[in-house]
Design a protein around this motif. Sequence first.
Motif, PDB file in Angstrom:
ATOM      1  N   THR A  74       2.263  27.188 -19.326  1.00  0.00           N
ATOM      2  CA  THR A  74       3.612  27.499 -19.804  1.00  0.00           C
ATOM      3  C   THR A  74       3.663  27.461 -21.321  1.00  0.00           C
ATOM      4  O   THR A  74       4.164  28.379 -21.977  1.00  0.00           O
ATOM      5  N   GLU A  75       3.132  26.372 -21.901  1.00  0.00           N
ATOM      6  CA  GLU A  75       3.114  26.222 -23.355  1.00  0.00           C
ATOM      7  C   GLU A  75       2.186  27.248 -23.998  1.00  0.00           C
ATOM      8  O   GLU A  75       2.408  27.673 -25.136  1.00  0.00           O
ATOM      9  N   GLY A  76       1.152  27.657 -23.268  1.00  0.00           N
ATOM     10  CA  GLY A  76       0.152  28.551 -23.830  1.00  0.00           C
ATOM     11  C   GLY A  76       0.527  30.016 -23.859  1.00  0.00           C
ATOM     12  O   GLY A  76      -0.272  30.854 -24.274  1.00  0.00           O
ATOM     13  N   GLY A  77       1.720  30.361 -23.405  1.00  0.00           N
ATOM     14  CA  GLY A  77       2.196  31.729 -23.538  1.00  0.00           C
ATOM     15  C   GLY A  77       1.768  32.670 -22.425  1.00  0.00           C
ATOM     16  O   GLY A  77       1.882  33.887 -22.580  1.00  0.00           O
ATOM     17  N   ILE A  78       1.304  32.139 -21.284  1.00  0.00           N
ATOM     18  CA  ILE A  78       0.912  33.015 -20.188  1.00  0.00           C
ATOM     19  C   ILE A  78       2.110  33.794 -19.658  1.00  0.00           C
ATOM     20  O   ILE A  78       1.984  34.943 -19.216  1.00  0.00           O
ATOM     21  N   SER A  79       3.304  33.193 -19.735  1.00  0.00           N
ATOM     22  CA  SER A  79       4.493  33.862 -19.208  1.00  0.00           C
ATOM     23  C   SER A  79       4.769  35.171 -19.957  1.00  0.00           C
ATOM     24  O   SER A  79       5.171  36.170 -19.349  1.00  0.00           O
ATOM     25  N   ASP A  80       4.539  35.191 -21.281  1.00  0.00           N
ATOM     26  CA  ASP A  80       4.736  36.426 -22.051  1.00  0.00           C
ATOM     27  C   ASP A  80       3.841  37.542 -21.531  1.00  0.00           C
ATOM     28  O   ASP A  80       4.268  38.699 -21.382  1.00  0.00           O
ATOM     29  N   ARG A  81       2.613  37.203 -21.248  1.00  0.00           N
ATOM     30  CA  ARG A  81       1.642  38.207 -20.802  1.00  0.00           C
ATOM     31  C   ARG A  81       1.940  38.679 -19.380  1.00  0.00           C
ATOM     32  O   ARG A  81       1.720  39.851 -19.056  1.00  0.00           O
ATOM     33  N   LEU A  82       2.424  37.786 -18.552  1.00  0.00           N
ATOM     34  CA  LEU A  82       2.776  38.173 -17.189  1.00  0.00           C
ATOM     35  C   LEU A  82       3.993  39.093 -17.176  1.00  0.00           C
ATOM     36  O   LEU A  82       4.057  40.028 -16.372  1.00  0.00           O
ATOM     37  N   VAL A  83       4.945  38.825 -18.042  1.00  0.00           N
ATOM     38  CA  VAL A  83       6.121  39.696 -18.132  1.00  0.00           C
ATOM     39  C   VAL A  83       5.709  41.098 -18.587  1.00  0.00           C
ATOM     40  O   VAL A  83       6.193  42.107 -18.061  1.00  0.00           O
ATOM     41  N   ARG A  84       4.789  41.171 -19.538  1.00  0.00           N
ATOM     42  CA  ARG A  84       4.322  42.485 -20.002  1.00  0.00           C
ATOM     43  C   ARG A  84       3.593  43.224 -18.880  1.00  0.00           C
ATOM     44  O   ARG A  84       3.786  44.426 -18.690  1.00  0.00           O
ATOM     45  N   LEU A  85       2.762  42.504 -18.133  1.00  0.00           N
ATOM     46  CA  LEU A  85       2.067  43.129 -17.004  1.00  0.00           C
ATOM     47  C   LEU A  85       3.064  43.611 -15.957  1.00  0.00           C
ATOM     48  O   LEU A  85       2.929  44.720 -15.419  1.00  0.00           O
ATOM     49  N   ALA A  86       4.068  42.791 -15.660  1.00  0.00           N
ATOM     50  CA  ALA A  86       5.089  43.178 -14.686  1.00  0.00           C
ATOM     51  C   ALA A  86       5.845  44.413 -15.166  1.00  0.00           C
ATOM     52  O   ALA A  86       6.176  45.304 -14.367  1.00  0.00           O
ATOM     53  N   ASP A  87       6.092  44.501 -16.472  1.00  0.00           N
ATOM     54  CA  ASP A  87       6.783  45.665 -17.031  1.00  0.00           C
ATOM     55  C   ASP A  87       5.914  46.915 -16.894  1.00  0.00           C
ATOM     56  O   ASP A  87       6.419  48.017 -16.638  1.00  0.00           O
ATOM     57  N   VAL A  88       4.611  46.754 -17.056  1.00  0.00           N
ATOM     58  CA  VAL A  88       3.681  47.874 -16.869  1.00  0.00           C
ATOM     59  C   VAL A  88       3.740  48.362 -15.421  1.00  0.00           C
ATOM     60  O   VAL A  88       3.734  49.576 -15.150  1.00  0.00           O
ATOM     61  N   LEU A 254      -7.182  25.010 -20.501  1.00  0.00           N
ATOM     62  CA  LEU A 254      -7.333  24.565 -21.891  1.00  0.00           C
ATOM     63  C   LEU A 254      -8.237  25.518 -22.674  1.00  0.00           C
ATOM     64  O   LEU A 254      -7.930  25.889 -23.813  1.00  0.00           O
ATOM     65  N   LEU A 255      -9.343  25.914 -22.072  1.00  0.00           N
ATOM     66  CA  LEU A 255     -10.269  26.827 -22.752  1.00  0.00           C
ATOM     67  C   LEU A 255      -9.596  28.166 -23.062  1.00  0.00           C
ATOM     68  O   LEU A 255      -9.743  28.718 -24.159  1.00  0.00           O
ATOM     69  N   VAL A 256      -8.841  28.684 -22.086  1.00  0.00           N
ATOM     70  CA  VAL A 256      -8.190  29.981 -22.274  1.00  0.00           C
ATOM     71  C   VAL A 256      -7.117  29.916 -23.353  1.00  0.00           C
ATOM     72  O   VAL A 256      -7.073  30.765 -24.255  1.00  0.00           O
ATOM     73  N   ARG A 262      -5.361  31.371 -28.132  1.00  0.00           N
ATOM     74  CA  ARG A 262      -5.122  30.649 -29.395  1.00  0.00           C
ATOM     75  C   ARG A 262      -3.643  30.364 -29.616  1.00  0.00           C
ATOM     76  O   ARG A 262      -3.092  30.556 -30.699  1.00  0.00           O
ATOM     77  N   THR A 263      -3.006  29.891 -28.568  1.00  0.00           N
ATOM     78  CA  THR A 263      -1.572  29.602 -28.625  1.00  0.00           C
ATOM     79  C   THR A 263      -1.277  28.105 -28.597  1.00  0.00           C
ATOM     80  O   THR A 263      -0.113  27.715 -28.681  1.00  0.00           O
ATOM     81  N   ILE A 264      -2.313  27.287 -28.434  1.00  0.00           N
ATOM     82  CA  ILE A 264      -2.116  25.842 -28.363  1.00  0.00           C
ATOM     83  C   ILE A 264      -2.914  25.168 -29.468  1.00  0.00           C
ATOM     84  O   ILE A 264      -4.115  25.402 -29.610  1.00  0.00           O
ATOM     85  N   ASP A 265      -2.214  24.321 -30.246  1.00  0.00           N
ATOM     86  CA  ASP A 265      -2.882  23.524 -31.269  1.00  0.00           C
ATOM     87  C   ASP A 265      -2.710  22.043 -30.928  1.00  0.00           C
ATOM     88  O   ASP A 265      -2.249  21.694 -29.837  1.00  0.00           O
TER      89      ASP A 265
END
Length: 430
Positions: A74-88, A254-256, A262-265
Motif C-alpha cells: 500500500t505504502e509502496g504505490g502498487i495501488s497506483d499501478r493497479l489502477v492504471r492497469l485497470a484503466d487499460v 520489500l525488494l520490489v 523506489r517508492t519506499i525510503d
Amino acid sequence: MSVDWFGILLLLGGFLGLMLIRVPIAFALGLASLATAMHLGLPLLLVAQRMINGLNSFTFLAVPFFILVGNIMTEGGISDRLVRLADVLVGRLRGGLAQGNIVASSMFGGISGSSVADVASIGSFLIPAMTKEGYPPGYSVSVTITSSVQGVLIPPSQNMIFYALAAGGLPISTLFMAGYIPGFLLGGSLMLICAVMARRCNHPKGRRYNRHEALMALFDAAIGLFTIVIIIGGILTGIFTATESAAIAVVYALLVTVFWYRTIDYRAMSRIFATTLTTLAMVTAIIMTSSVFGFLLSYLRIPTLLAEGIFFISDNKIFVLLAINVLLLILGMLMDMGVLILLLTPILLPIVTKVGVDPIHFGVMMILNLGIGLCTPPVGTSLIIGCGIARIRMGRAVKQMWPFYLAMLVVLLMVTYIPALTMTLPAMMQ
C-alpha cells in the motif's frame, strides 16, 4: 444441566454495556470474561491459560506477515499501478472509470486482504478522479466501498485467517481457494450494475491506450501482482505453508518497492512498521480476550441454547441459514468484522454443521455477509472512510448505494444456497 442465566447476562450484558460506554473492544471482552469467570468460581489461572492458548497457534504466525505485506504494498504505490492497469483493461468502456475501480479493487484486494486498506489507498485518488469526471460523489463512494468487499474474499484475506483460528484450525489454503469464485462473482455483479448505470446516466468513456502503453502498464503492475503468486502458489503447491508464504512475500514486497519501484525510503519503513505493530497489537489483544470469551460462551452452553431456540422454530436448512444471515447482517452494521468472526464462529459453526453445512462454505458465507457490514451505517468502517475522502455525509452516499447493496445481497444468497460456488475449487485441490 441447569442454565446459569445470571452468568449469561453477566457475560453478554457486561460486554454490550461496556461497548455502549465506548470501552475498547479488547478490554470489554476481557472485563466481561473476568467478571463472569469470578462469578462461576473458575480459577483465574484458567483465564490466563485460555488467553495464551488463543495465540498458541502456528496459523496465527501468518497474521503479522499478511498485515506487513499489505502495508508495504500500500505504502509502496502498487495501488497506483493497479489502477492504471485497470484503466487499460476497461477504461475505454462507457463508465470505464467506475469499471476500472472495481477491477483495481479485485487486484488490490488480492494483495492487501483488507477492504479498509482498499478504500483508503485506491479510494484516495479514484473517488476524487471520478467526481472530477462528472460522476456524483455519492456514486463514486458507492462503487469504491462496495467493490472493496472483494478484498475480504479474494485471497490472501486476513479475515479468513481469523475464521480459521476461531473454527479450530481449518486449512487456510482451502479457505483461500473457496473465496475466489464468490469474490469474482461479487465483482462481476457490481460491474453489471455500473454498466447499467453508465447507460442510464450517460457516464463518460475513458481514454484508449496504445499497445506500448498497455504493455508497460501490464509489466509494471505484474511485478507487484507477483506477490499473490508467491503466496497462493506456494501454499497450493505445498512448497510453503501459509506462514512461510507470507514471510517470503514480505521479503519480495520489500525488494520490489525499495529497489524496483523506489517508492519506499527509511522514513516510509518506520511508518510501515509502526502501523503494522499498532494493528498487530490490537489484533493480538482481541484474539486473546475473545478466546476466553468464547470458552465461557461454551461453558455456559450459549451455542447449545441458541441452536435449540432456532431448531424449536424450524430445523429446515433454508430457514436456519436465512436466520443466521439476517443476524449477521444486523450485527455487521454495529460491530467490527474481525471481532464478530472471532466471537460468533464458535457459536454459529455448531449450528450450521448440524444442518449439513461445510465449515469452509460457512466461512465464506460469513465473511461475505460481514463484508457487507463494512459498507452499511452506522459503523461501517469502509463507508466512513469513503465518505471522509469524498467529504460528503453518509446519508448522501447511502442513497446512491441501493443498487449495489441489492447486488451484494443477491450474491450472498447465491453463496449461501449454492455450495458449489465455494466448494468447487477446494474439491479440485484434493
